[in-house]
Design a protein around this motif. Structure first.
Motif, PDB file in Angstrom:
ATOM      1  N   MET C   1     -10.999  -4.578  -3.094  1.00 27.85           N
ATOM      2  CA  MET C   1     -11.863  -3.808  -2.216  1.00 27.85           C
ATOM      3  C   MET C   1     -11.658  -2.426  -2.313  1.00 27.85           C
ATOM      4  O   MET C   1     -12.513  -1.678  -2.847  1.00 27.85           O
ATOM      5  N   TYR C   2     -10.476  -1.961  -2.031  1.00 31.23           N
ATOM      6  CA  TYR C   2     -10.326  -0.531  -2.178  1.00 31.23           C
ATOM      7  C   TYR C   2     -10.236  -0.017  -3.532  1.00 31.23           C
ATOM      8  O   TYR C   2     -11.024   1.163  -3.923  1.00 31.23           O
ATOM      9  N   ARG C   3      -9.817  -0.656  -4.336  1.00 30.09           N
ATOM     10  CA  ARG C   3      -9.557  -0.503  -5.708  1.00 30.09           C
ATOM     11  C   ARG C   3     -10.903  -0.269  -6.330  1.00 30.09           C
ATOM     12  O   ARG C   3     -10.991   0.702  -7.236  1.00 30.09           O
ATOM     13  N   LEU C   4     -11.765  -1.369  -6.027  1.00 32.76           N
ATOM     14  CA  LEU C   4     -13.376  -1.397  -6.578  1.00 32.76           C
ATOM     15  C   LEU C   4     -14.046  -0.111  -6.308  1.00 32.76           C
ATOM     16  O   LEU C   4     -14.485   0.676  -6.966  1.00 32.76           O
ATOM     17  N   SER C   5     -13.757   0.312  -4.904  1.00 33.31           N
ATOM     18  CA  SER C   5     -14.593   1.543  -4.360  1.00 33.31           C
ATOM     19  C   SER C   5     -14.096   2.734  -4.963  1.00 33.31           C
ATOM     20  O   SER C   5     -14.788   3.638  -5.518  1.00 33.31           O
ATOM     21  N   PHE C  44      -5.185   7.694  -3.062  1.00 34.15           N
ATOM     22  CA  PHE C  44      -6.221   7.805  -2.190  1.00 34.15           C
ATOM     23  C   PHE C  44      -6.100   6.677  -1.081  1.00 34.15           C
ATOM     24  O   PHE C  44      -5.469   5.745  -1.356  1.00 34.15           O
ATOM     25  N   PHE C  45      -6.659   7.176   0.149  1.00 34.54           N
ATOM     26  CA  PHE C  45      -6.508   6.038   1.080  1.00 34.54           C
ATOM     27  C   PHE C  45      -5.249   5.629   1.499  1.00 34.54           C
ATOM     28  O   PHE C  45      -4.947   4.428   1.297  1.00 34.54           O
ATOM     29  N   GLY C  51     -10.749  -1.270   7.704  1.00 39.27           N
ATOM     30  CA  GLY C  51     -11.557  -1.769   6.442  1.00 39.27           C
ATOM     31  C   GLY C  51     -12.261  -0.739   5.639  1.00 39.27           C
ATOM     32  O   GLY C  51     -12.321   0.329   6.016  1.00 39.27           O
ATOM     33  N   VAL C  52     -13.007  -1.143   4.541  1.00 36.82           N
ATOM     34  CA  VAL C  52     -13.627  -0.293   3.696  1.00 36.82           C
ATOM     35  C   VAL C  52     -15.000   0.117   4.617  1.00 36.82           C
ATOM     36  O   VAL C  52     -15.292   1.337   4.584  1.00 36.82           O
ATOM     37  N   GLY C  53     -15.541  -0.721   5.173  1.00 35.11           N
ATOM     38  CA  GLY C  53     -16.690  -0.440   6.300  1.00 35.11           C
ATOM     39  C   GLY C  53     -16.522   0.667   7.105  1.00 35.11           C
ATOM     40  O   GLY C  53     -16.997   1.518   7.227  1.00 35.11           O
ATOM     41  N   ALA C  54     -15.476   0.668   7.867  1.00 38.11           N
ATOM     42  CA  ALA C  54     -15.032   1.713   8.839  1.00 38.11           C
ATOM     43  C   ALA C  54     -14.735   2.927   8.028  1.00 38.11           C
ATOM     44  O   ALA C  54     -15.149   4.065   8.559  1.00 38.11           O
TER      45      ALA C  54
END
Lengths: 113, 101, 164, 234
Positions: C1-5, C44-45, C51-54
């Motif tokens: 998920m992080y990788r995708l963003s 990054f990050f 989570g990604v949403g936060a």
């Protein structure tokens, strides 16, 4: 026409702040205060000049020009992002190297000599 | 508008000259490094303005970005150098302990 | 998920860089963004407990703070300009080193605070050790301003809302 | 000084350098023959492919020479000025900024490599920027972290692979029955017309150059910064 005016105003303001930084680098008494002039005098002036140029670039609107303006803004972001860090790194190096903090008393001693 | 850009470029260039004074006189080496860093930032802006004068901004923007980048890395490396190579540095007690561990 | 963003973010930056939209260069862009994501996405990050949403919520709250910061940078430049052009032997300059404690927990919050202090009028962060900041201040008026913790609360409201 | 006034004007199209037949050929025919708008890249990577290939080899050789001179293996440098050097924890501010910056620098480097056809740039410049991203990590944390990310062996392999990619394009065209580094023939194994094949092979060649330059940049830096011990350094 309006675009030209905005650009001229922004760039001129930026140049004014550049003058502030340059004069500060020369006049301030010790390393730390000069670092203030060097580190801060640059950020806002770079921002103003580059935003002025980006606005001028957008005046003649097309996709290519918009992307070039985006790139100019990217440089702005980059400099404003990197500048505090390099300021911090250099001033810390100065502290490690053993630069003295200038005080009023130093000034008096100098004038007494 | 062109003449204004030329004027702005000359003004920035003229503002580098007083900083050259700091490079030549500057009491310690790190003063000079700071001055070089300031000139580097000004050069970045100057490159974009030159691009405006030559009507080739899309090209000069790349140069400016690269220059800003190398300027940043250069000043970090110089700072790091002073951080480490100082034979007269006196370590605080906590730092000495850390090293002995 | 992080990788995708991260991949999407990098591809967006590529589009700003590139300015050419034909198939060949877009493919190169996709390959480059994927390559950079592959070799250095962990930069990054660094803290991925949230989570990604936060994260996205934090990013949405950021611009207001950045605008305020821009105003502060303007003030600090005017301050430098005024000091530099003041006649005489710089009456106002009264440098001093100050130590300040901060309540921020996360590294990123501390980074933000340190950079904000560097950019606000008259103060530069020299060093940061644990939760203690060493600050150089240029005049008496700005030394007094350091004690004010409104900036810290603003940053805490962005990045550490759940703690407060 | 008196001879200066006889020099041709700056950018004069009739000056001797510009009116020579070969220059005019480059100026007028580059776009038709190679479909590359940036003439400099076309001259560098196609018309003068031999030159650039051996420039790459020169860089490779320089890197190898520096490693040969500086690199020290083993633990025989135990008592070499250890006490004055001391490693610190990475500074939080510098570390965070560099952490956020490194992927963007790498993306920019890839952009410079990929757009060598259209804007100034190409393998050498992009390689330097890509190498700078590794150096930035070494500066912001320490050499160990960067070594962990790109081990020494892998970086030297990359340098070799870069030269091999370049030579591979040359050999490929040789195998298909043309001169060395005459890319047009490569259209037989590429899904492209001969003209496009030239432009695509130029990109491949640039990537090879970029590999070598990146690797050698970082290896020179780490050797110089750590006195060849590759353990601690700037």
């Amino acid at each position: 026409m309006i675009v030209d005016t905005i650009c001229i105003v922004l760039v001129s303001l930026g140049l004014l702040f550049f003058v502030g930084g340059a004069v500060g680098v020369i006049r301030f008494p010790d390393f730390y205060t000069r670092m203030h002039a060097a580190g801060k005098g640059d950020t806002m002036s770079v921002f103003l000049v580059l935003v002025g140029l980006a606005v001028y670039q957008l005046g003649d609107f097309s996709l290519g020009n918009a992307l070039v303006a985006g790139k100019i803004l990217f440089i702005t972001v980059f400099i404003m992002w990197a500048s505090p860090t390099s300021t911090h790194a250099l001033i810390r190096a100065g502290l490690e190297e053993g630069q003295k903090v200038w005080t009023r008393d130093d000034k008096k001693e100098e004038s007494e000599k | 508008m062109d003449s204004f850009f030329i004027f702005a470029g000359i003004a920035i260039f003229a503002l580098m000259l007083p900083i050259l004074y700091r490079i030549m006189v500057g009491p310690t080496a790190i003063d000079r490094i700071v001055a070089v860093n300031v000139i580097g930032t000004k050069t970045t802006v100057l490159l974009v303005i030159i691009g405006m004068v030559f009507q080739r901004v899309e090209m000069f923007v790349d140069f400016a970005l690269t220059y800003a980048l190398l300027n940043f890395i250069g000043s970090l490396a110089a700072a790091r150098f002073f951080d480490r190579v100082n034979p007269n540095k006196e370590f605080t007690e906590s730092e000495i302990k850390e090293q002995e561990l | 998920m992080y990788r995708l963003s991260i991949f999407l973010l990098l591809f967006g930056i590529w589009i700003i860089f590139s300015g050419l939209f034909d198939a060949f260069h877009t493919t190169l862009g996709l390959i480059s963004a994927a390559f950079v994501t592959l070799i250095s996405s962990e930069f990054f990050f660094a803290d991925r407990s949230a989570g990604v949403g936060a994260r996205i919520q934090q990013i949405i709250r950021l611009p207001i703070y950045l605008l305020w910061m821009l105003y502060q940078i303007l003030l600090s430049n005017i301050h430098i300009l005024k000091l530099a052009l003041s006649p005489g032997d710089l009456e106002e300059v009264e440098p001093s080193l100050i130590r300040v404690k901060t309540n921020l927990k996360t590294d990123f919050g501390k980074w933000m605070l340190a950079n904000s202090i560097t950019l606000t009028p008259g103060t530069i962060t020299i060093d940061i050790e644990g939760d203690e900041l060493l600050i150089h201040s240029i005049s008496k008026a700005t030394s007094a301003g350091v004690e004010d913790d409104s900036m810290e609360r603003k940053i805490a409201a962005i990045f550490e809302r759940e703690n407060s | 000084m008196s001879a200066v006034s006889d020099f041709p004007d700056w950018g004069d199209p009739n000056s001797p350098a510009n009116s020579y037949r070969l220059s005019q050929h480059y100026v007028t025919e580059t776009i038709h023959e190679t479909s590359v708008p940036n003439m400099v890249t076309a001259v560098l990577a196609d018309y003068r492919g031999y030159d650039t290939m051996f420039e790459t080899v020169v860089i490779f050789t320089a890197g190898i020479a520096i490693i040969g001179i500086l690199r020290r293996f083993g633990n025989d440098d135990k008592d070499a000025a250890k006490p004055t050097l001391y490693t610190k924890k990475p500074d939080l501010i510098i570390d965070t900024t560099c952490r956020l910056m490194i992927p963007i620098i790498q993306l920019f480097a890839l952009y410079v490599i990929a757009h060598g056809h259209h804007s100034p740039g190409g393998g050498f410049q992009g390689g330097v920027i890509f190498g700078a991203s590794f150096i930035l990590l070494a500066v912001s944390r320490d050499l160990q972290a960067a070594q962990k990310w790109v081990p020494e062996k892998r970086i030297l392999n990359l340098a070799g692979i870069g030269v091999l990619i370049y030579a591979g394009f040359g050999l490929g065209s040789l195998l298909l029955g043309q001169n060395f580094l005459d890319y047009a023939i490569l259209h037989k194994i590429m899904p492209a017309t001969p003209i496009e094949a030239r432009s695509h092979s130029m990109l491949g060649v640039e990537i090879g150059v970029a590999f070598t330059v990146t690797a050698i940049m970082f290896s020179i830096y780490s050797n110089l910064a750590s006195n060849g011990s590759m353990k601690e350094g700037l």
